[in-house]
Design a protein around this motif. Structure first.
Motif, PDB file in Angstrom:
ATOM      1  N   ILE A  36     -40.595 -33.046  14.374  1.00  0.00           N
ATOM      2  CA  ILE A  36     -41.642 -32.146  14.850  1.00  0.00           C
ATOM      3  C   ILE A  36     -43.034 -32.754  14.662  1.00  0.00           C
ATOM      4  CG2 ILE A  36     -42.028 -30.831  12.726  1.00  0.00           C
ATOM      5  CD1 ILE A  36     -41.746 -29.449  16.339  1.00  0.00           C
ATOM      6  N   VAL A  55     -30.314 -28.740  16.370  1.00  0.00           N
ATOM      7  CA  VAL A  55     -31.599 -28.047  16.246  1.00  0.00           C
ATOM      8  C   VAL A  55     -32.601 -28.613  17.250  1.00  0.00           C
ATOM      9  CG1 VAL A  55     -33.574 -27.653  14.725  1.00  0.00           C
ATOM     10  CG2 VAL A  55     -31.249 -27.385  13.841  1.00  0.00           C
ATOM     11  N   ILE A  56     -32.659 -29.926  17.355  1.00  0.00           N
ATOM     12  CA  ILE A  56     -33.605 -30.555  18.287  1.00  0.00           C
ATOM     13  C   ILE A  56     -33.246 -30.223  19.730  1.00  0.00           C
ATOM     14  CG2 ILE A  56     -34.381 -32.791  19.186  1.00  0.00           C
ATOM     15  CD1 ILE A  56     -34.111 -33.816  16.254  1.00  0.00           C
ATOM     16  N   TYR A  82     -34.249 -26.667  20.488  1.00  0.00           N
ATOM     17  CA  TYR A  82     -35.700 -26.569  20.604  1.00  0.00           C
ATOM     18  C   TYR A  82     -36.179 -27.114  21.954  1.00  0.00           C
ATOM     19  CZ  TYR A  82     -40.606 -27.818  19.946  1.00  0.00           C
ATOM     20  OH  TYR A  82     -41.957 -27.975  20.106  1.00  0.00           O
ATOM     21  N   THR A 122     -37.969 -24.785  24.889  1.00  0.00           N
ATOM     22  CA  THR A 122     -39.352 -25.061  25.314  1.00  0.00           C
ATOM     23  C   THR A 122     -39.429 -25.859  26.612  1.00  0.00           C
ATOM     24  OG1 THR A 122     -39.378 -27.052  23.914  1.00  0.00           O
ATOM     25  CG2 THR A 122     -40.208 -25.002  22.950  1.00  0.00           C
ATOM     26  N   ARG A 133     -45.225 -23.433  18.978  1.00  0.00           N
ATOM     27  CA  ARG A 133     -44.061 -24.314  19.114  1.00  0.00           C
ATOM     28  C   ARG A 133     -43.512 -24.733  17.762  1.00  0.00           C
ATOM     29  NH1 ARG A 133     -46.327 -28.059  24.092  1.00  0.00           N
ATOM     30  NH2 ARG A 133     -45.747 -26.631  25.795  1.00  0.00           N
ATOM     31  N   THR A 134     -44.388 -25.007  16.808  1.00  0.00           N
ATOM     32  CA  THR A 134     -43.927 -25.381  15.469  1.00  0.00           C
ATOM     33  C   THR A 134     -43.153 -24.243  14.837  1.00  0.00           C
ATOM     34  OG1 THR A 134     -45.796 -26.883  15.129  1.00  0.00           O
ATOM     35  CG2 THR A 134     -44.681 -26.059  13.171  1.00  0.00           C
ATOM     36  N   LEU A 172     -41.642 -21.777  16.361  1.00  0.00           N
ATOM     37  CA  LEU A 172     -40.397 -21.609  17.095  1.00  0.00           C
ATOM     38  C   LEU A 172     -39.360 -22.622  16.613  1.00  0.00           C
ATOM     39  CD1 LEU A 172     -38.726 -20.336  19.364  1.00  0.00           C
ATOM     40  CD2 LEU A 172     -39.735 -22.017  20.938  1.00  0.00           C
ATOM     41  N   PHE A 173     -39.775 -23.860  16.431  1.00  0.00           N
ATOM     42  CA  PHE A 173     -38.872 -24.899  15.929  1.00  0.00           C
ATOM     43  C   PHE A 173     -38.322 -24.526  14.557  1.00  0.00           C
ATOM     44  CE2 PHE A 173     -38.266 -28.808  13.411  1.00  0.00           C
ATOM     45  CZ  PHE A 173     -37.291 -29.437  14.182  1.00  0.00           C
ATOM     46  N   ILE A 187     -35.736 -21.748  14.951  1.00  0.00           N
ATOM     47  CA  ILE A 187     -34.478 -22.261  15.506  1.00  0.00           C
ATOM     48  C   ILE A 187     -33.701 -22.998  14.429  1.00  0.00           C
ATOM     49  CG2 ILE A 187     -33.519 -23.968  17.099  1.00  0.00           C
ATOM     50  CD1 ILE A 187     -35.745 -23.194  19.067  1.00  0.00           C
ATOM     51  N   TRP A 188     -34.383 -23.809  13.650  1.00  0.00           N
ATOM     52  CA  TRP A 188     -33.769 -24.548  12.552  1.00  0.00           C
ATOM     53  C   TRP A 188     -33.061 -23.592  11.588  1.00  0.00           C
ATOM     54  CZ3 TRP A 188     -37.422 -28.170   9.227  1.00  0.00           C
ATOM     55  CH2 TRP A 188     -36.725 -28.668   8.115  1.00  0.00           C
TER      56      TRP A 188
END
Length: 512
Positions: free
Chosen positions: A151, A180-181, A184, A188, A284-285, A287-288, A291-292
């Protein structure tokens, strides 16, 4: 970019060091997991073989070797002890907190990073596992660096620590960051980032980091390694329950509520606000991070084998989200009603549960009393400061309260129950009574600790096999068991043995 150390980093470091290293070696290794991760490194040194893990003199393929290597190094530096066996976990526990601060101040700001790092350090499950000789903190540290590397666009960091995570725990080391990636990027619509992720050189870096040990093990042990490590310890454990009584869909809900305490009191607010009211810059951070955390929770909720420690990798992202939320409300004048209410309810439930445990463990009376006072004062002060709209003071009250609790936990609570969860004391009794030649039968649950503390492997006896072992043993034989197993013997079977030593609920029986 290299950053100059700041005062916040020193505060985080000091608090994390106190929490993780206070009385680290004062408690014996607790059965059955901790002795496993001490006995295997001990045998690596004994056999002078550091690539093929052994236990009881036999090769075994339960876990990759990274934690064993770290403990072996600690044994070499500090000597063979409980402190050495736990040192890698404690060290990486501190390092994980510092890394969260380091990345958090880039992702948000210094105050959010400080809050997030201290939320992680003072969460019960994090510092409990950070003081234990198990692999979970090692995996957690590697996954955290891998995903924060992504990230923040430090892609080589991501690949290296994904490789190390694979050497720490196996396929989840690369499956978790990859999943996870991917989720994400899908959420997005940013798959174009793949072009800047240096995939070819990155995959090569991952391969150089992760694959050599696996290739060596396959070349030496062949399909036995593949079938046992990948087949049983990964695929089978995911699809078939190791502990059927724990297979309930809600298993990790109470684990998270307790494990993230006291910050469970702001967990749901933090997540909700991060998803609905964040600025475009941090959206976005956040959200990441969500999700993680959610992926880890769902993955292990689906898994048929469930253990308390499995969801530890969701704590770093949740801590950063909580840190971002604390920073957001720090200067606001509105009262946070839910925070003190949830904290008070959870504190009351924990205190009630501890008092209920006194019936089984009366030695905990002083520790439970101090904890009850500590949690009560922490909750009351938090209520007062939040009512006065002094969020910063409420935050520091909880940090200080949990730092003190971490010391009470090891200094009084663990020490009070340790005799019931370790084979150290019965092992010492055994060494003074063993004739040096007769067979020794050891219950499976006790065998790792017994082997570590006596250097005698013994003959493993699984649950429900003790009666057959007692009946079939020829000549003089010793049995290392627990009271519950002894009580399962019939009266004629008990007449064949006599009790020669006891330590808490552990027993040594002898058949002559």
């Amino acid at each position: 970019m290299v950053r100059r150390l700041d005062s916040n980093l020193w505060v985080v470091a000091v608090i994390a060091l106190i929490i993780m290293f206070f009385n680290l070696g004062s408690i014996p290794l607790l059965d059955p997991d901790e002795p496993v991760y001490a006995e295997t490194p001990k045998e690596m040194i004994q056999f002078n073989e550091f690539l093929s893990p052994r236990i009881y003199g036999e090769y075994w393929y339960d876990k990759p070797p990274l934690y064993y290597w770290l403990v072996t190094g600690a044994f070499k530096v500090f000597g063979m002890s409980e402190f050495s066996a736990r040192f890698p976990s404690a060290f990486l526990g501190v390092a994980g907190v510092l890394a969260l601060y380091w990345f958090g101040r880039e992702l948000f700001n210094k105050r959010a990073a400080l809050a997030g790092a201290l939320v992680l350090a003072t969460s019960i499950e994090y510092f409990y596992l950070g003081k234990a000789a198990v692999t979970d903190i090692t995996l957690n540290f590697c996954l955290t660096l891998a995903l924060l590397g992504f990230i923040t666009k430090r892609y080589y960091v991501m690949y290296i620590f994904t490789g190390l995570a694979t050497v720490a725990k196996g396929p989840v080391g690369f499956l978790f960051p990859g999943a996870v990636i991917f989720l994400y990027l899908a959420a997005t619509s940013r798959f174009r980032l793949l072009k800047e992720m240096k995939l070819l050189t990155g995959i090569g870096l991952f391969a150089v980091t992760a694959l050599p040990w696996y290739l060596f093990m396959y070349s030496v042990h062949g399909s036995t390694f593949i079938d046992t490590f990948l087949g049983f310890h990964n695929v089978t454990r995911f699809t078939s329950p190791e502990h059927p009584e724990l297979v309930v869909w809600y298993y990790f809900i109470p684990v998270l509520l307790l494990g993230f305490f006291p910050w469970t009191s702001i967990l749901f607010q933090s997540v909700w606000v991060s998803l609905t009211q964040s600025s475009q810059e941090s959206n976005r951070t956040l959200l990441f991070l969500n999700i993680w955390a959610v992926f880890i929770f769902i993955f292990f909720s689906i898994s048929q084998t469930k253990l308390v420690s499995y969801i530890l990798p969701m704590y770093p992202p949740l801590a950063l989200i909580a840190g971002w939320y604390i920073d957001r409300v720090w200067g606001l004048r509105a009262r946070r009603t839910a925070w003190p209410v949830i904290l008070s309810v959870l504190s009351a439930l924990l205190i009630a549960g501890m008092f209920a445990s006194l019936e089984l463990f009366p030695a905990l009376t002083n520790g439970v009393g101090i904890t009850a006072v500590l949690f009560s004062v922490m909750a009351l002060c938090s209520i007062f400061f939040i009512w006065k709209r002094q969020i910063g003071k409420a935050f520091w009250v909880q940090v200080i309260g949990m730092t003190l609790f971490s010391m009470v936990l090891v200094g009084m609570l663990f020490s009070g129950v340790a005799p019931y969860f370790t084979s150290k004391y019965i092992a010492h009794e055994f060494t003074g009574k063993y004739d040096g030649k007769s067979p020794v039968y050891v219950m499976k649950f006790l065998r790792p600790g017994f082997a570590y503390y006596t250097d005698i492997y013994g003959i493993e006896v699984k649950a429900m096999e003790l009666p057959a072992a007692v009946n079939n043993a020829q000549g003089k034989a010793y049995f290392v068991t627990q009271q519950a197993d002894y009580k399962e013997l019939t009266e004629p079977e008990r007449m064949k043995v006599r009790i020669v030593a006891e330590a808490a609920d552990r027993m040594i029986l002898i058949k002559e």
